[in-house]
Motif scaffolding. Structure first.
Motif, PDB file in Angstrom:
ATOM      1  N   UNK A 265      14.520  -0.903  -4.041  1.00 24.25           N
ATOM      2  CA  UNK A 265      14.065   0.149  -3.538  1.00 24.25           C
ATOM      3  C   UNK A 265      13.594  -0.156  -2.042  1.00 24.25           C
ATOM      4  N   UNK A 266      14.330   0.174  -1.182  1.00 21.03           N
ATOM      5  CA  UNK A 266      14.252  -0.140   0.276  1.00 21.03           C
ATOM      6  C   UNK A 266      13.042   0.876   1.028  1.00 21.03           C
ATOM      7  N   UNK A 267      11.870   0.538   0.708  1.00 20.39           N
ATOM      8  CA  UNK A 267      10.636   1.425   1.355  1.00 20.39           C
ATOM      9  C   UNK A 267      10.196   0.949   2.825  1.00 20.39           C
ATOM     10  N   UNK A 268      10.528  -0.378   3.268  1.00 17.96           N
ATOM     11  CA  UNK A 268       9.962  -0.634   4.477  1.00 17.96           C
ATOM     12  C   UNK A 268      10.206   0.314   5.710  1.00 17.96           C
TER      13      UNK A 268
ATOM     14  N   UNK B 211      16.606   4.126  -1.562  1.00 15.61           N
ATOM     15  CA  UNK B 211      16.318   4.248  -0.120  1.00 15.61           C
ATOM     16  C   UNK B 211      15.177   5.266   0.226  1.00 15.61           C
ATOM     17  N   UNK B 212      14.446   4.779   0.843  1.00 14.67           N
ATOM     18  CA  UNK B 212      13.329   5.856   1.421  1.00 14.67           C
ATOM     19  C   UNK B 212      13.428   6.567   2.875  1.00 14.67           C
ATOM     20  N   UNK B 213      13.958   7.471   2.789  1.00 15.41           N
ATOM     21  CA  UNK B 213      14.312   8.263   4.207  1.00 15.41           C
ATOM     22  C   UNK B 213      13.188   9.069   4.439  1.00 15.41           C
ATOM     23  N   UNK B 214      13.553  10.250   4.845  1.00 13.64           N
ATOM     24  CA  UNK B 214      12.686  11.110   5.342  1.00 13.64           C
ATOM     25  C   UNK B 214      12.876  12.472   5.881  1.00 13.64           C
ATOM     26  N   UNK B 215      12.160  13.716   5.728  1.00 17.89           N
ATOM     27  CA  UNK B 215      12.452  15.118   6.271  1.00 17.89           C
ATOM     28  C   UNK B 215      13.126  14.805   7.471  1.00 17.89           C
ATOM     29  N   UNK B 216      12.456  14.020   8.406  1.00 18.54           N
ATOM     30  CA  UNK B 216      12.638  13.808   9.835  1.00 18.54           C
ATOM     31  C   UNK B 216      14.260  13.225  10.275  1.00 18.54           C
ATOM     32  N   UNK B 217      14.659  12.809   8.968  1.00 19.09           N
ATOM     33  CA  UNK B 217      16.117  12.480   9.065  1.00 19.09           C
ATOM     34  C   UNK B 217      17.096  13.808   8.737  1.00 19.09           C
ATOM     35  N   UNK B 218      16.524  14.748   8.330  1.00 16.46           N
ATOM     36  CA  UNK B 218      17.281  16.064   8.047  1.00 16.46           C
ATOM     37  C   UNK B 218      17.114  17.090   8.873  1.00 16.46           C
ATOM     38  N   UNK B 219      16.113  16.962   9.804  1.00 18.75           N
ATOM     39  CA  UNK B 219      15.769  18.137  10.710  1.00 18.75           C
ATOM     40  C   UNK B 219      14.731  17.439  11.921  1.00 18.75           C
ATOM     41  N   UNK B 220      15.146  17.972  13.090  1.00 22.96           N
ATOM     42  CA  UNK B 220      14.631  17.560  14.209  1.00 22.96           C
ATOM     43  C   UNK B 220      13.066  17.743  14.414  1.00 22.96           C
ATOM     44  N   UNK B 221      12.161  17.013  14.933  1.00 16.51           N
ATOM     45  CA  UNK B 221      10.886  16.938  14.896  1.00 16.51           C
ATOM     46  C   UNK B 221      10.269  17.356  16.246  1.00 16.51           C
ATOM     47  N   UNK B 222      11.031  16.899  17.299  1.00 17.01           N
ATOM     48  CA  UNK B 222      10.552  16.928  18.753  1.00 17.01           C
ATOM     49  C   UNK B 222       9.467  15.751  19.070  1.00 17.01           C
ATOM     50  N   UNK B 223       9.009  15.011  18.101  1.00 14.50           N
ATOM     51  CA  UNK B 223       7.869  13.890  18.702  1.00 14.50           C
ATOM     52  C   UNK B 223       8.030  12.694  17.904  1.00 14.50           C
TER      53      UNK B 223
ATOM     54  N   UNK C  87       1.063  -1.037  -0.054  1.00 19.13           N
ATOM     55  CA  UNK C  87      -0.071   0.110  -0.043  1.00 19.13           C
ATOM     56  C   UNK C  87       1.057   1.428  -0.011  1.00 19.13           C
ATOM     57  N   UNK C  88       0.050   2.189  -0.041  1.00 19.31           N
ATOM     58  CA  UNK C  88       0.831   3.732   0.101  1.00 19.31           C
ATOM     59  C   UNK C  88       2.120   3.945  -0.786  1.00 19.31           C
ATOM     60  N   UNK C  89       3.248   4.526  -0.397  1.00 17.97           N
ATOM     61  CA  UNK C  89       4.257   4.931  -1.171  1.00 17.97           C
ATOM     62  C   UNK C  89       4.855   3.649  -2.092  1.00 17.97           C
ATOM     63  N   UNK C  90       5.090   2.556  -1.144  1.00 14.15           N
ATOM     64  CA  UNK C  90       5.632   1.436  -1.778  1.00 14.15           C
ATOM     65  C   UNK C  90       4.836   1.037  -2.946  1.00 14.15           C
ATOM     66  N   UNK C  91       3.635   0.778  -3.009  1.00 19.07           N
ATOM     67  CA  UNK C  91       2.616   0.419  -4.172  1.00 19.07           C
ATOM     68  C   UNK C  91       2.755   1.358  -4.995  1.00 19.07           C
ATOM     69  N   UNK C  92       2.850   2.662  -4.938  1.00 16.60           N
ATOM     70  CA  UNK C  92       2.817   3.686  -5.888  1.00 16.60           C
ATOM     71  C   UNK C  92       4.205   3.526  -6.527  1.00 16.60           C
TER      72      UNK C  92
END
Length: 268
Positions: free
Chosen positions: A104-107, A156-168, A27-32
């Motif tokens: 593609x490492x999406x998991x 590899x599927x990273x995230x903007x959370x890997x570039x800047x702190x989120x606090x949560x 589902x989601x990004x991996x399916x797309x």
């Protein structure tokens, strides 16, 4: 009137004749991503934990506009955290399609939310094991089974959370920061025949990310210069580009797909 002569040109984004393995693709990004790779001519193996959901996802891909030939879609159920499941997915891809040129490492998982000082360390370990160690495990297997001799492309599927702190979602963000560093290290070690890149999405409208816009999609989207949240297709198109020859001199890169969020100095 000038004559216009038709010419045949190479299509660097064409993936015909290549085989891809996309993890977490029910589902989601991996399916797309799987659908986008199919649309460009690739054969695709999809993996996920739940066999029934994965089988339904495979049927959707075959029935979709790019599916057609059932022989270009293979579903291999298994938990990415299991070495045996990873081995089966890679082995069956090569056995079925005769190659494995795209990985593609999406998991990804995120069972921890809130301050890290209160975090369950078992949950943190699980995040790093699935988001980082399992990704490296797939790379190792793909390298041994095909890419080491023939070359290929890894995204590899990273995230903007890997570039800047989120606090949560600190543990998740730290794992994605590790994945970004892993991407750079592998790009250096595996070049020139294997390219390794990452993408870093902001909030994308998927079931996985629902909690991040549960308070109201319009309110969250208002913080983005593009005034909308991302879609799985936004990410899929960039992943397919990075996997193609059109990105032939790009490796070790992390592409932000964030609707301009980081440009504002914030993180939504």
């Amino acid at each position: 009137m000038s004559d216009i002569t038709a010419v045949t040109v190479d299509q660097p984004s064409d993936l015909s004749g290549r085989a891809a393995l996309v993890t977490g693709a029910s589902r989601g990004i991996g399916h797309a991503i799987a659908a986008e790779l199919l649309s460009r001519g690739a054969a695709v193996t999809i993996t996920a934990r739940k066999p029934d959901e994965l089988a339904a996802a495979a049927d959707e891909l075959v029935a979709g506009p790019a599916g057609g030939d059932k022989g270009r879609v293979l579903a291999v159920a298994g938990n990415a955290g299991s070495a045996a499941a990873r081995e089966e997915a890679v082995a069956r891809t090569v056995e079925t399609f005769g190659s494995l040129g795209i990985l593609v490492n999406n998991t990804g998982i995120n069972p921890q939310y809130g301050p890290l000082v209160d975090a369950d360390l078992d949950a943190v370990r699980k995040i790093f094991d699935l988001n980082v160690v399992a990704a490296l495990g797939f790379v190792q297997l793909a390298h041994r089974a095909w890419m080491g001799e023939h070359g290929g492309a890894i995204v590899n599927l990273a995230s903007v959370a890997g570039l800047r702190s989120t606090g949560v979602i600190g543990a998740y963000g730290a794992s994605k920061a590790a994945l970004i560093r892993l991407t750079e290290e592998l790009a250096w070690q595996l070049g020139p025949t294997i390219r390794v890149n990452a993408v870093a999405p902001a909030v994308v409208k998927t079931k996985f990310a629902t909690a991040l816009y549960a308070r109201g999609e319009e309110e969250v989207a208002a913080a983005y210069p593009m005034k909308r949240l991302g879609t799985p297709e936004d990410v899929a198109r960039v992943v397919a580009f990075l996997a193609s020859d059109a990105a032939g001199w790009i490796t070790g890169e992390t592409v932000r797909i964030d609707g301009g969020m980081l440009a504002t100095g914030g993180l939504g």
